[in-house]
Design a protein around this motif. Structure first.
Motif, PDB file in Angstrom:
ATOM      1  N   ARG A 102       0.812  -1.217   0.000  1.00  0.00           N
ATOM      2  CA  ARG A 102       0.000   0.000   0.000  1.00  0.00           C
ATOM      3  C   ARG A 102       0.845   1.266   0.000  1.00  0.00           C
ATOM      4  O   ARG A 102       0.298   2.370  -0.003  1.00  0.00           O
ATOM      5  N   ASP A 103       2.163   1.108   0.028  1.00  0.00           N
ATOM      6  CA  ASP A 103       3.093   2.237   0.131  1.00  0.00           C
ATOM      7  C   ASP A 103       2.769   3.106   1.345  1.00  0.00           C
ATOM      8  O   ASP A 103       2.813   4.336   1.284  1.00  0.00           O
ATOM      9  N   LEU A 104       2.455   2.448   2.474  1.00  0.00           N
ATOM     10  CA  LEU A 104       2.268   3.179   3.722  1.00  0.00           C
ATOM     11  C   LEU A 104       3.620   3.684   4.213  1.00  0.00           C
ATOM     12  O   LEU A 104       4.620   2.966   4.106  1.00  0.00           O
ATOM     13  N   PRO A 105       3.688   4.871   4.775  1.00  0.00           N
ATOM     14  CA  PRO A 105       4.935   5.318   5.402  1.00  0.00           C
ATOM     15  C   PRO A 105       5.393   4.324   6.471  1.00  0.00           C
ATOM     16  O   PRO A 105       4.608   3.916   7.330  1.00  0.00           O
ATOM     17  N   LEU A 106       6.656   3.930   6.385  1.00  0.00           N
ATOM     18  CA  LEU A 106       7.188   2.850   7.221  1.00  0.00           C
ATOM     19  C   LEU A 106       8.462   3.304   7.909  1.00  0.00           C
ATOM     20  O   LEU A 106       9.382   3.804   7.264  1.00  0.00           O
ATOM     21  N   LEU A 107       8.508   3.110   9.238  1.00  0.00           N
ATOM     22  CA  LEU A 107       9.707   3.349  10.032  1.00  0.00           C
ATOM     23  C   LEU A 107      10.055   2.047  10.735  1.00  0.00           C
ATOM     24  O   LEU A 107       9.284   1.563  11.572  1.00  0.00           O
ATOM     25  N   ALA A 108      11.189   1.459  10.378  1.00  0.00           N
ATOM     26  CA  ALA A 108      11.611   0.168  10.926  1.00  0.00           C
ATOM     27  C   ALA A 108      12.807   0.384  11.838  1.00  0.00           C
ATOM     28  O   ALA A 108      13.827   0.938  11.408  1.00  0.00           O
ATOM     29  N   ILE A 109      12.688  -0.073  13.081  1.00  0.00           N
ATOM     30  CA  ILE A 109      13.672   0.249  14.121  1.00  0.00           C
ATOM     31  C   ILE A 109      14.373  -1.014  14.611  1.00  0.00           C
ATOM     32  O   ILE A 109      13.720  -1.985  15.009  1.00  0.00           O
ATOM     33  N   CYS A 110      15.701  -1.011  14.596  1.00  0.00           N
ATOM     34  CA  CYS A 110      16.557  -2.072  15.125  1.00  0.00           C
ATOM     35  C   CYS A 110      16.182  -3.421  14.502  1.00  0.00           C
ATOM     36  O   CYS A 110      16.409  -3.642  13.318  1.00  0.00           O
ATOM     37  N   ARG A 111      15.581  -4.329  15.268  1.00  0.00           N
ATOM     38  CA  ARG A 111      15.113  -5.593  14.697  1.00  0.00           C
ATOM     39  C   ARG A 111      14.216  -5.323  13.485  1.00  0.00           C
ATOM     40  O   ARG A 111      14.231  -6.069  12.504  1.00  0.00           O
ATOM     41  N   GLY A 112      13.413  -4.241  13.549  1.00  0.00           N
ATOM     42  CA  GLY A 112      12.526  -3.901  12.444  1.00  0.00           C
ATOM     43  C   GLY A 112      13.289  -3.667  11.156  1.00  0.00           C
ATOM     44  O   GLY A 112      12.860  -4.101  10.080  1.00  0.00           O
ATOM     45  N   MET A 113      14.425  -2.963  11.228  1.00  0.00           N
ATOM     46  CA  MET A 113      15.245  -2.744  10.038  1.00  0.00           C
ATOM     47  C   MET A 113      15.794  -4.065   9.525  1.00  0.00           C
ATOM     48  O   MET A 113      15.836  -4.320   8.319  1.00  0.00           O
ATOM     49  N   GLN A 114      16.227  -4.933  10.436  1.00  0.00           N
ATOM     50  CA  GLN A 114      16.759  -6.231  10.037  1.00  0.00           C
ATOM     51  C   GLN A 114      15.681  -7.069   9.351  1.00  0.00           C
ATOM     52  O   GLN A 114      15.937  -7.713   8.323  1.00  0.00           O
ATOM     53  N   LEU A 115      14.473  -7.064   9.906  1.00  0.00           N
ATOM     54  CA  LEU A 115      13.389  -7.846   9.314  1.00  0.00           C
ATOM     55  C   LEU A 115      12.992  -7.272   7.949  1.00  0.00           C
ATOM     56  O   LEU A 115      12.678  -8.033   7.025  1.00  0.00           O
ATOM     57  N   LEU A 116      12.982  -5.954   7.806  1.00  0.00           N
ATOM     58  CA  LEU A 116      12.704  -5.340   6.514  1.00  0.00           C
ATOM     59  C   LEU A 116      13.715  -5.817   5.486  1.00  0.00           C
ATOM     60  O   LEU A 116      13.353  -6.171   4.350  1.00  0.00           O
ATOM     61  N   ASN A 117      14.989  -5.846   5.857  1.00  0.00           N
ATOM     62  CA  ASN A 117      16.024  -6.315   4.940  1.00  0.00           C
ATOM     63  C   ASN A 117      15.799  -7.771   4.555  1.00  0.00           C
ATOM     64  O   ASN A 117      15.909  -8.139   3.379  1.00  0.00           O
ATOM     65  N   VAL A 118      15.455  -8.600   5.527  1.00  0.00           N
ATOM     66  CA  VAL A 118      15.200 -10.017   5.257  1.00  0.00           C
ATOM     67  C   VAL A 118      13.962 -10.174   4.376  1.00  0.00           C
ATOM     68  O   VAL A 118      13.951 -10.970   3.423  1.00  0.00           O
ATOM     69  N   ALA A 119      12.912  -9.413   4.671  1.00  0.00           N
ATOM     70  CA  ALA A 119      11.669  -9.515   3.898  1.00  0.00           C
ATOM     71  C   ALA A 119      11.895  -9.211   2.421  1.00  0.00           C
ATOM     72  O   ALA A 119      11.222  -9.786   1.554  1.00  0.00           O
ATOM     73  N   LEU A 120      12.847  -8.325   2.132  1.00  0.00           N
ATOM     74  CA  LEU A 120      13.102  -7.914   0.753  1.00  0.00           C
ATOM     75  C   LEU A 120      14.228  -8.701   0.095  1.00  0.00           C
ATOM     76  O   LEU A 120      14.616  -8.394  -1.035  1.00  0.00           O
ATOM     77  N   GLY A 121      14.762  -9.709   0.807  1.00  0.00           N
ATOM     78  CA  GLY A 121      15.729 -10.604   0.189  1.00  0.00           C
ATOM     79  C   GLY A 121      17.153 -10.495   0.664  1.00  0.00           C
ATOM     80  O   GLY A 121      18.050 -11.123   0.075  1.00  0.00           O
TER      81      GLY A 121
END
Length: 227
Positions: A102-121
């Motif tokens: 949905r292209d929602l504004p997203l702020l990923a913090i600590c583990r969140g940044m790591q999971l974002l990286n994993v989610a995208l490959g």
């Protein structure tokens, strides 16, 4: 109206009063930072997050916490990857996918940044102290290492924080192979990637540090403004 900002949560055994039971919880500093930035914080309970819920939000914050299960990026767990929460991984991946769709504004913090990286490959370094030249990023339970990050000129982080900024770190893992679609935009003095962004989106920012700690809430203000 204040935008609705979903924040992912922990699911842990917790004790208060006479109760000692599994609980859905979150450090209050996350909700406080969102509220002070002008957002309406909405806690997303681990195990009960759906794309339909995310569709009702104006933005998403993916909070810090336990290690991402290395099986998510095709690695066996190393000796220091002892605390994983597969149910939380699943819930947050659902939320991330829905937010990205949905292209929602997203702020990923600590583990969140790591999971974002994993989610995208992408994948992760499982234990920074094993990396030659890496400094201290986790000084111990309940403590934050005060570091200074350098931001890349021309990026959102550079515009928001300037060329350098003091930050509070608490992580023993870090991004290794960066996912397609993400660009590193901040680094610690030892070269560890501390920030990533996704170009072409309204607001998609990951930081390895904890901006909810302390009084500098510029990242939350920018996230809420984008919402």
């Amino acid at each position: 109206m204040r935008p609705l900002i979903g924040i992912s949560t922990y699911r842990e055994l917790a004790q208060w009063g006479t109760w000692h039971v599994p609980a859905v919880l979150l450090p209050a500093s996350y909700a406080d930072a969102v509220a002070q930035a002008g957002g309406e914080p909405v806690l997303l309970p681990t195990g009960a997050v759906s794309a339909e819920v995310v569709a009702r939000l104006d933005g998403l914050v993916v909070a810090g916490g336990a290690d991402v299960d290395p099986a998510r990026y095709g690695q066996p767990a190393g000796p220091h990857t002892a605390v994983v929460r597969p149910e939380r991984d699943e819930s947050e991946l659902v939320a991330l996918e829905a937010a990205l769709d949905r292209d929602l504004p997203l702020l990923a913090i600590c583990r969140g940044m790591q999971l974002l990286n994993v989610a995208l490959g992408g994948d992760l370094l499982q234990h920074l102290p094993d990396v030659e030249g890496a400094g201290t990023h986790d000084p111990g339970p309940g403590l934050y290492e005060q570091r200074e990050v350098r931001t890349e000129p021309g990026t959102r982080l550079h515009r928001l924080l300037g060329p350098t900024a003091p930050v509070a770190c608490h992580h023993h893992q870090a991004i290794d192979r960066i996912a397609p679609g993400l660009t590193p935009t901040a680094w610690a003095e030892d070269g560890v990637v501390e920030g990533v962004e996704a170009a072409g989106r309204r607001f998609c920012l990951g930081v390895q540090w904890h901006p909810e700690e302390g009084t500098d809430h510029r990242l939350f203000a920018a996230h809420v403004a984008a919402c």
